[in-house]
Motif scaffolding. Structure first.
Motif, short mmCIF file in Angstrom:
data_model
loop_
_atom_site.label_atom_id
_atom_site.label_comp_id
_atom_site.label_asym_id
_atom_site.label_seq_id
_atom_site.Cartn_x
_atom_site.Cartn_y
_atom_site.Cartn_z
N VAL A 157 0.86 -1.19 0.00
CA VAL A 157 0.00 0.00 0.00
C VAL A 157 0.90 1.24 0.00
N ARG A 158 0.72 2.09 -0.98
CA ARG A 158 1.53 3.30 -1.10
C ARG A 158 0.69 4.53 -0.80
N GLU A 159 1.26 5.45 -0.05
CA GLU A 159 0.56 6.66 0.34
C GLU A 159 0.49 7.63 -0.84
N LEU A 160 -0.67 8.22 -1.08
CA LEU A 160 -0.87 9.18 -2.16
C LEU A 160 -1.15 10.58 -1.65
N GLY A 161 -1.03 10.79 -0.35
CA GLY A 161 -1.26 12.12 0.20
C GLY A 161 -2.73 12.36 0.52
N ARG A 162 -3.01 13.59 0.89
CA ARG A 162 -4.36 13.97 1.29
C ARG A 162 -5.05 14.66 0.12
N HIS A 163 -6.30 14.30 -0.11
CA HIS A 163 -7.03 14.81 -1.27
C HIS A 163 -8.42 15.27 -0.84
N PRO B 136 -1.60 11.38 -11.81
CA PRO B 136 -2.13 11.84 -10.51
C PRO B 136 -3.60 11.49 -10.37
N LEU B 137 -4.03 11.34 -9.11
CA LEU B 137 -5.44 11.06 -8.85
C LEU B 137 -6.33 12.18 -9.38
N ARG B 138 -7.55 11.81 -9.71
CA ARG B 138 -8.51 12.77 -10.26
C ARG B 138 -9.32 13.40 -9.14
N SER B 139 -8.64 13.84 -8.10
CA SER B 139 -9.35 14.43 -6.97
C SER B 139 -9.68 15.88 -7.26
N LEU B 140 -10.45 16.48 -6.37
CA LEU B 140 -11.03 17.79 -6.63
C LEU B 140 -10.02 18.90 -6.44
N GLY B 141 -9.55 19.47 -7.56
CA GLY B 141 -8.78 20.70 -7.51
C GLY B 141 -7.47 20.64 -6.77
N LYS B 142 -6.86 19.49 -6.65
CA LYS B 142 -5.57 19.43 -5.99
C LYS B 142 -4.47 19.84 -6.96
N PRO B 143 -3.46 20.61 -6.50
CA PRO B 143 -2.35 20.95 -7.39
C PRO B 143 -1.67 19.73 -7.98
N ALA B 144 -1.72 18.59 -7.26
CA ALA B 144 -1.09 17.38 -7.78
C ALA B 144 -1.73 16.91 -9.07
N ALA B 145 -2.96 17.37 -9.37
CA ALA B 145 -3.61 17.00 -10.62
C ALA B 145 -3.03 17.76 -11.80
N LEU B 146 -2.23 18.79 -11.53
CA LEU B 146 -1.57 19.52 -12.61
C LEU B 146 -0.33 18.75 -13.05
N PRO B 147 0.06 18.88 -14.31
CA PRO B 147 1.28 18.20 -14.76
C PRO B 147 2.47 18.63 -13.92
N GLY C 180 -12.77 19.11 4.37
CA GLY C 180 -11.43 18.68 4.74
C GLY C 180 -10.79 17.79 3.69
N ASP C 181 -9.60 17.31 4.01
CA ASP C 181 -8.85 16.45 3.10
C ASP C 181 -8.89 15.01 3.59
N THR C 182 -8.89 14.09 2.63
CA THR C 182 -8.98 12.66 2.93
C THR C 182 -7.69 11.96 2.54
N PRO C 183 -7.03 11.24 3.45
CA PRO C 183 -5.82 10.48 3.08
C PRO C 183 -6.21 9.31 2.16
N LEU C 184 -5.50 9.15 1.06
CA LEU C 184 -5.78 8.07 0.12
C LEU C 184 -4.52 7.27 -0.16
N TYR C 185 -4.74 5.98 -0.56
CA TYR C 185 -3.64 5.05 -0.75
C TYR C 185 -3.87 4.26 -2.03
N HIS C 186 -2.76 3.78 -2.59
CA HIS C 186 -2.79 3.02 -3.84
C HIS C 186 -2.31 1.60 -3.57
N VAL C 187 -3.07 0.62 -4.04
CA VAL C 187 -2.74 -0.78 -3.83
C VAL C 187 -1.85 -1.28 -4.95
#
Length: 637
Positions: free
Chosen positions: A77-83, A108-119, A90-97
């Motif tokens: 399980v790898r940590e993907l940060g809070r989204h 990057p995850l398709r979460s709502l408006g996170k800068p990580a969704a930018l290239p 608030g932000d939700t911690p998410l993980y990748h199996v």
């Protein structure tokens, strides 16, 4: 375990027509309520939102589920940060199996408006602080709804847009979304692409535009629309979107403005080049900084030094300070020094350089410029490739003469305006307020390549040569009158074009090239008047020697003119014997042709040469020959 088994089976399966079916999965553990044949409650809703963040082929889980995984061999399980998830505070911690046999790398995850969704960017943004402030001010302080970044291909528009979007993210609680549109060619597909990026669901029988505008209407979001210039009705899509969603803002990346009411255009120019070759000035140049940064990525020991600064500056200037060109050139630094790079650099660049993290048309400079070129219609392409023959900026009259023929009946001003809009050419303002058109060196080389591939290269270059003759003749005539300063400025302005025209025309030719060689002789004779008056003897001599060598012993008026002009240049450099030999050749040729006027000129030149050598008697004798030849000419007239 079921999700891992499901993904494994889906990914191993051989699907029809060779496609890969990618399913996204999300898992959350909670306490829902039973309702008829299903479940309801906040945890069901959260599980759906987590699933919607995943990419095809990916398993994303919540922290609650992660805490229960204890006995799945081989599973990580790898940590993907809070989204941030839609409808949840608030932000939700998410993980990748991660499991054996499953796809491991995802966007990057398709979460709502996170800068990580930018290239993501490999290096910091260089030399764009002013443009960043301009974008921020337009949206935050001026309240703009649409800002368009325009500029030539490779100028770094997308990189700037991503950086600006990251800074603006706190201003838009409902998200910042990056939409890549380089493969989209219709408005309908553009609606679908935006909907996919925003993960917009809804009734499948409703058109994408309706589903998108209805779901965007209540949102306060920023859309970054990248590469929109090739979409014919992009203006209709953006206008409709902004009209329906009042709190949505659009940052567009395009090589031309969208020409919508309320649009704020911010030109993105190439990076600033060094003002001098002083080492401190070179270091402070954004263009040099970008080259050095990318060179160090492939060769960590690379440093800007006193010894290599000249080559680095020349390289950056040759590449016009275009970020993409600098990046592609720096990729060769693993093996080549700046000096070696400069001597080998290709006008299209990027050959052998892999850039798989970019769209196909951004993987080489040639491909990038070709992308813009292919979006032009036939008449625009024709004018653009013909403009490649100009070495310096030119006015609209010059374009009409050299590049305007055969423009499909279109007004040249309209065609040039279109080229300016698409950032294929730049427009400058001359001292008299009139526009002048200029091509970046890299783009000009591309235009010349396209001209060479066409069947009109010789004709266009001949028109350019004749244009040079006309302008040079007008300017040199002004040198002897009250407007001599205008003549000086005008002659200096076309020198680079004159050199290109002479280089093309003064070459060995067969019968088919006689016309251009003759025109080259005329241009050389005209420019000799300018060079002779203003001290460019070395350059004049160089071209005259080349002209004489090509012409050989052919008896003609142009050959006699060349011999006399070269002789005078040699005389000014005190090479008297060599000058006398040329004047003698001209004299014998004039006698063979029966041209008493040229015979008189040759005697006059010989008189000056002999006087220069201190031979007064020989000079007087030659003067007498001039008088005799002149009298004969007068009688004949």
């Amino acid at each position: 375990a079921a999700a891992v088994a499901g993904q494994s089976g889906l990914q191993r399966h051989s699907w029809p027509t060779g496609v890969d079916l990618r399913v996204r999965m999300g898992i959350h553990t909670g306490e829902p309520q039973r309702h008829e044949d299903g479940y309801i409650g906040e945890d069901v809703h959260r599980a759906a939102r987590i699933g919607s963040t995943a990419n095809g082929g990916q398993i994303v889980i919540s922290e609650a589920t992660r805490g229960l995984i204890t006995d799945l061999p081989g599973v990580e399980v790898r940590e993907l940060g809070r989204h941030r998830l839609k409808d949840f505070a608030g932000d939700t911690p998410l993980y990748h199996v991660v499991a054996p046999g499953l796809i491991d790398q995802f966007p990057p995850l398709r979460s709502l408006g996170k800068p990580a969704a930018l290239p993501s960017a490999a290096t910091p943004l260089v030399g764009r602080s002013a443009e960043l402030r301009a974008v921020y001010n337009q949206f935050v302080e001026q309240g703009a709804k649409l800002v368009t970044l325009t500029g030539p291909g490779g100028s770094g528009k997308t990189r700037l847009a991503v950086a600006a979007a990251a800074e603006l993210e706190p201003q838009y609680p409902d998200g910042v979304y990056f939409v890549a549109l380089q493969t989209v060619d219709t408005g309908e597909r553009m609606w679908s692409a935006i909907g996919d990026a925003l993960d917009v669901a809804g009734a499948t029988d409703a058109p994408p535009s309706s589903r998108l505008t209805s779901q965007l209407a209540p949102r306060c979001a920023l859309l970054v629309l990248d590469n929109v210039e090739q979409i014919p009705d992009v203006d209709v899509v953006v206008s409709s979107l902004l009209s329906a969603a009042h709190e949505v803002r659009v940052l567009a990346v395009s090589r031309r403005p969208l020409l919508l009411a309320g649009e704020h255009e911010i030109p993105v120019s190439p990076l600033a080049l060094p003002a001098s070759e002083d080492l401190d000035a070179v270091r402070s140049s954004p263009a040099v900084e970008m080259f050095v940064r990318h060179a160090q990525m492939v060769r960590p020991s690379f440093q800007l030094t006193q010894d290599n600064r000249g080559d680095v500056v020349a390289l950056c200037r040759h590449l016009d300070g275009l970020p993409l060109a600098l990046e592609l050139a720096a990729a060769h630094s693993r093996m080549l020094s700046p000096h070696a790079l400069l001597s080998r650099i290709d006008s299209r660049l990027g050959v052998g350089v892999t850039a798989t993290d970019r769209p196909e048309h951004h993987r080489s400079l040639g491909a990038m410029i070709a992308w813009s070129y292919d979006l032009l219609d036939e008449s625009e392409q024709a004018v653009f490739r013909r403009l490649g023959v100009f070495r310096a900026s030119c006015d609209l009259d010059a374009i009409s003469v050299v590049a305007g023929a055969g423009a499909g009946g279109m007004d040249v001003l309209d065609v040039v305006s279109r080229l300016v809009e698409t950032s294929m050419v730049s427009v400058l303002e001359a001292a008299d307020g009139e526009p002048r058109i200029e091509l970046l060196q890299t783009i000009r080389m591309f235009a010349l390549d396209r001209l060479a591939e066409s069947d009109e290269g010789e004709e266009v270059r001949l028109r350019h040569l004749r244009w040079c003759i006309d302008v040079a003749d007008r300017m040199t005539n002004l040198l002897r009158g009250p407007l001599h300063t205008v003549g000086l400025d005008g002659s200096a302005a076309i020198e680079s074009d004159v050199r290109a025209a002479l280089d093309w025309s003064l070459r060995p030719v067969g019968d088919e090239g006689r016309e251009r060689l003759a025109a080259g002789h005329v241009l050389l004779a005209v420019m000799t008047r300018y060079w002779s008056s203003f001290g460019s003897v070395v350059e004049a001599r160089s071209w005259q020697e080349r002209g004489v060598a090509i012409t050989g012993e052919t008896d003609s008026e142009s050959t006699m003119t060349l011999l006399n002009d070269l002789g005078r240049s040699l005389l000014r450099q005190t090479e008297v014997d060599a000058a006398v030999a040329l004047f003698d050749r001209s004299l014998q040729m004039a006698r063979r042709l029966g041209r008493r006027d040229f015979e008189a000129r040759a005697h006059n030149e010989l008189a000056m040469a002999r006087r220069h050598r201190g031979d007064s008697e020989g000079a007087l004798e030659a003067d007498g020959q001039v008088a005799g030849a002149g009298a004969t000419v007068s009688a004949a007239e």
